[in-house]
Each structure stands twice: as structure tokens, then as C-alpha cells.
Design an enzyme around this catalytic site. Structure first.
Site, PDB file in Angstrom:
ATOM      1  N   PHE A 149      93.541  55.705 -13.349  1.00  0.00           N
ATOM      2  CA  PHE A 149      93.296  54.988 -14.592  1.00  0.00           C
ATOM      3  C   PHE A 149      93.190  55.978 -15.736  1.00  0.00           C
ATOM      4  CE2 PHE A 149      92.506  50.539 -13.481  1.00  0.00           C
ATOM      5  CZ  PHE A 149      92.606  50.652 -12.108  1.00  0.00           C
ATOM      6  N   VAL A 208      91.103  60.358 -12.828  1.00  0.00           N
ATOM      7  CA  VAL A 208      92.205  61.044 -13.501  1.00  0.00           C
ATOM      8  C   VAL A 208      91.778  62.390 -14.090  1.00  0.00           C
ATOM      9  CG1 VAL A 208      91.877  60.088 -15.846  1.00  0.00           C
ATOM     10  CG2 VAL A 208      94.191  60.639 -15.007  1.00  0.00           C
ATOM     11  N   THR A 237      71.783  58.676  -4.171  1.00  0.00           N
ATOM     12  CA  THR A 237      71.610  57.839  -5.370  1.00  0.00           C
ATOM     13  C   THR A 237      72.247  56.464  -5.175  1.00  0.00           C
ATOM     14  OG1 THR A 237      73.562  58.903  -6.338  1.00  0.00           O
ATOM     15  CG2 THR A 237      71.420  59.784  -6.958  1.00  0.00           C
ATOM     16  N   GLU A 266      80.772  53.012  -7.909  1.00  0.00           N
ATOM     17  CA  GLU A 266      80.452  53.945  -6.809  1.00  0.00           C
ATOM     18  C   GLU A 266      79.342  53.389  -5.911  1.00  0.00           C
ATOM     19  OE1 GLU A 266      80.612  58.521  -6.975  1.00  0.00           O
ATOM     20  OE2 GLU A 266      78.517  58.061  -7.449  1.00  0.00           O
ATOM     21  N   ASP A 277      83.673  70.026  -7.462  1.00  0.00           N
ATOM     22  CA  ASP A 277      83.334  70.198  -8.864  1.00  0.00           C
ATOM     23  C   ASP A 277      83.675  71.618  -9.291  1.00  0.00           C
ATOM     24  OD1 ASP A 277      80.849  68.913 -10.928  1.00  0.00           O
ATOM     25  OD2 ASP A 277      81.717  70.900 -11.215  1.00  0.00           O
TER      26      ASP A 277
END
Ligand code: 5GW
Ligand code: MN
Length: 353
Positions: free
Chosen positions: A122, A213, A246, A304, A327
Site C-alpha cells: 500500500f 512499503v 503488545t 497488527e 529494523d
């Protein structure tokens, strides 16, 4: 006096023929069944002829198979290749780490199936700037040698970079609304992938890989990731105790997971599977988000959170290690032998304003 004629009681004729009819039916359905070993009735006359794995054409094909020779190190039963990381879940889904698979074997096996893969991404509003590098690096590293459709969902189709790709690979632009809230942009991906599965994907590709993306490929990502339904370990939580994931912790949300449940924390930015499984996953997550909305609640990490709930209840058949989503600002721990798909650092205030 004429002898009384024996008059058969009503139904005798039928009774006499019943066994014959019965045997006839058994014979007929037996024949039909043998022609359709996967069960069910034929939809058209030619169906059985084409699909019967035991028909003459197929047997000829089997007899003519040329076995290719492949040379590679023998897998050793008493020598696990990775002992530093978990390579199998308790429900027997492989976790994909460098060293745990042989890409040549996998490519050889997948080549025979002539599959094609849809990579959905996206790029709404300012996020179109990520497309160029995303597609360029994917051309270098993503499913090299396979057929790939890039499905670019965007509100700005004219800003999708025009790139010439080799045969079997193409960019397909799908126009979508530019939702105002970023949470909505992120969450609506489920709905839009669900709809496109029905409209496009099912006719065009075998597998769907759904990713963020704002990323670039920095090493090979190939058929080793494919399976019925797969998720990716979030790079921030591979060491975390489940009660500190989380997850959504409010019981009123459809995404709720109590503290004593949970396998892994999956990243929202990399999941996939067969078109059918992705259709079900995205449909389920979208419905759950709409149910939450009706009750005035939005899960803490949006899509998520719902993906994590879905994959808790529908165990993935394969799991990708954080090699597949790392990351760029985190240094690599020793067990991370490859970084295949990396975040691109973004100027948050600028890109998100
Ligand atoms: C905009 C502002 C804040 C958060 C997300 C957006 C945003 C996300 C956007 O304006 N346009 C857009 O296309 N997205 C899509 O949602 C991108 O595919 C993006 O990769 C995905 C998830 O949002 P990210 O990447 O900003 O979320 P994080 O958690 O990876 O930082
Ligand atoms: Mn992202």
C-alpha cells in the site's frame, strides 16, 4: 371354470427389480466415483478426464519422468543445522532461518509447479515515495526467477513509478481511497486485500505476500517463505515473555488476548499464504475490526493486533524469522545471519504530516 389367474399384488414388479436397480446404481456410482477420486460430483463431463490422477495420460507421464541429479550435503538426523534458534513450533510449523533450508532444492520443487506470486503493498498519500526503492530492490531479491505481480494499492496511481520489468513480472495498480486517519489507512488494508482476493488475485496468482512499503529488500527472499498461511516474527519481540507482548488486552475488543496466552508477536507488515487463506485471514480481521468499531473500540496496534489474534487461533503453517523483517536501526544479534527485508528510515514528521 377357468383357473383363477394369479394376479400379482401391486408393487411386486417393482420389488422384483429393486435388487437389479440397486446393483445397477452401485455400479454406476462406483464408476463415477472412481473417475472423481477427490470426491464430489462432476460439474462437467470433461472434469474427471482432466483431473483423474490415475488416468492413462497421467500414468504415461509418470513413466516418462526423467530424474534430475542434484548434489547437496546430506541432511543428518543427529546434526541439527541450527541449534541457536527455534526452527519448529510445537504445532510443527517450520520457522525459517538462514541455514535451515536449501534454496536450490526448494526452487527445483517449486519450478515444477509453475506458481505465481502476488506481492501486495500500500502506498497511500506520501508513502508513494517508497515505491521506487521497494520495487527496485524486490527485482533484485524477491522471488528471483518466479512470476510476480506487484499489486500497488494507491490513491495516486499516476505517481506509481513506471518501470520496465522482465517477462513474468509486472506492476498492477489498484486505486483505493486515501483515508484521512493513518490508523484507517493501515487497518483498511485487510478489507482491500480481502476484496482484491476475490476480484483479482484468485484468477491471477497462487500466493499472496502482504508487506509494508516503507521497506527495502537487502537479501534473498524466495519460495522458502511460501506456505498455506504464514506470519513473521516481529523484530522487537523475539525474546519477550508473552505477558509483555503488545497484544490488545481489553476483553471488549475482538483482538483481545489474555496474558497467559500467545505464541509469538507477529509483525503486521509481513504475512501471506495461498489466496484462499489470505482471503479468509483478511476477511476475518476486517470483520473483527468492524465489530470493534460498532462498540467504539480500536485495538492498540490496529490491524497488527487483529492479525496476532487470528494467528493465535489459526496457527500459521510457516513462520518467518526476523531475518525477513528487521529494523535498520537495530544492530544484528549473533543469531541473525541475514537481513533480508529492512525498514527504510523515514522522517516521521515529514512523511506523516
Ligand atoms: C501515515 C502516517 C502514519 C502511519 C502510517 C501512514 C501511512 C501508511 C500512509 O500515509 N500511507 C500508507 O500507505 N501507509 C501504509 O501502511 C504503508 O504501506 C505502510 O507501510 C503501512 C503501515 O504504516 P507504517 O509503515 O508507517 O507503520 P510502521 O508501524 O511500520 O511504522
Ligand atoms: Mn512500516
Amino acid at each position: 371354470m377357468a383357473p383363477a389367474r394369479h394376479i400379482a399384488p401391486v408393487g411386486t414388479t417393482l420389488k422384483r427389480w429393486l435388487p437389479v436397480i440397486f446393483v445397477g446404481l452401485m455400479f454406476f456410482t462406483g464408476l463415477a466415483w472412481n473417475n472423481f477420486p477427490e470426491g464430489g460430483w462432476p460439474r462437467c463431463a470433461s472434469y474427471g478426464v482432466i483431473d483423474n490422477p490415475l488416468d492413462d495420460n497421467y500414468m504415461d507421464h509418470v513413466m516418462n519422468v526423467q530424474l534430475p541429479r542434484m548434489n547437496y550435503a546430506q541432511p543428518k538426523v543427529l546434526n541439527p543445522v541450527r541449534t541457536d534458534v527455534l526452527t519448529m513450533t510445537p504445532w510443527f510449523a517450520p520457522i525459517v532461518w538462514e541455514g535451515s533450508f536449501n534454496r536450490d532444492i526448494l526452487n527445483e520443487q517449486y519450478k515444477k509447479r509453475n506458481i505465481s506470486i502476488g506481492l501486495t503493498v500500500f502506498a497511500v498519500k506520501k508513502y508513494v515515495v517508497f515505491l521506487q526503492r521497494f520495487i527496485e530492490t524486490a527485482e533484485k531479491f524477491f522471488m528471483v526467477g518466479q512470476r510476480v505481480n506487484y499489486y500497488v494499492f494507491t490513491d495516486l496511481p499516476e505517481q506509481v513509478p513506471k518501470m520496465t520489468l522482465p517477462d513474468g513480472r509486472q506492476v498492477v495498480t489498484i486505486q483505493v481511497p486515501g483515508y484521512k486517519r493513518w490508523q484507517e489507512v493501515s487497518m483498511r488494508r485487510m478489507e482491500m486485500i480481502h476484496d482484491a482476493s476475490m476480484r483479482n488475485f484468485v484468477y491471477e496468482v497462487d500466493y499472496i505476500v502482504a508487506v509494508d512499503v516503507d521497506m527495502q529488500f537487502t537479501d534473498e527472499v524466495g519460495v522458502e517463505i511460501l506456505g498455506d498461511v504464514f506470519g513473521t516474527l516481529h523484530p522487537g519481540f523475539y525474546e519477550t515473555e508473552r505477558q509483555h507482548f503488545t497484544y490488545e488486552r481489553r476483553a471488549s475488543s475482538q483482538a483481545y488476548i489474555p496474558e497467559d496466552e500467545g505464541d509469538f508477536y507477529y509483525a503486521g507488515g509481513f504475512f501471506g499464504g495461498t489466496v484462499k487463506e489470505v482471503f479468509m485471514l483478511t476477511g476475518h480481521c476486517h470483520s473483527a475490526m468492524m465489530a470493534d468499531r460498532d462498540r467504539g473500540i480500536e485495538a492498540i496496534w490496529h490491524d497488527e493486533s487483529h492479525l496476532n489474534k487470528y494467528l493465535l487461533n489459526h496457527k500459521p503453517t510457516k513462520i518467518l524469522s526476523p531475518e525477513y523483517l528487521w529494523d535498520c536501526n537495530t544492530r544484528s544479534p549473533p543469531f541473525l545471519l541475514k537481513r533480508r527485508f529492512l525498514t527504510v528510515s523515514k522522517n516521521h514528521t515529514q512523511i506523516r504530516s
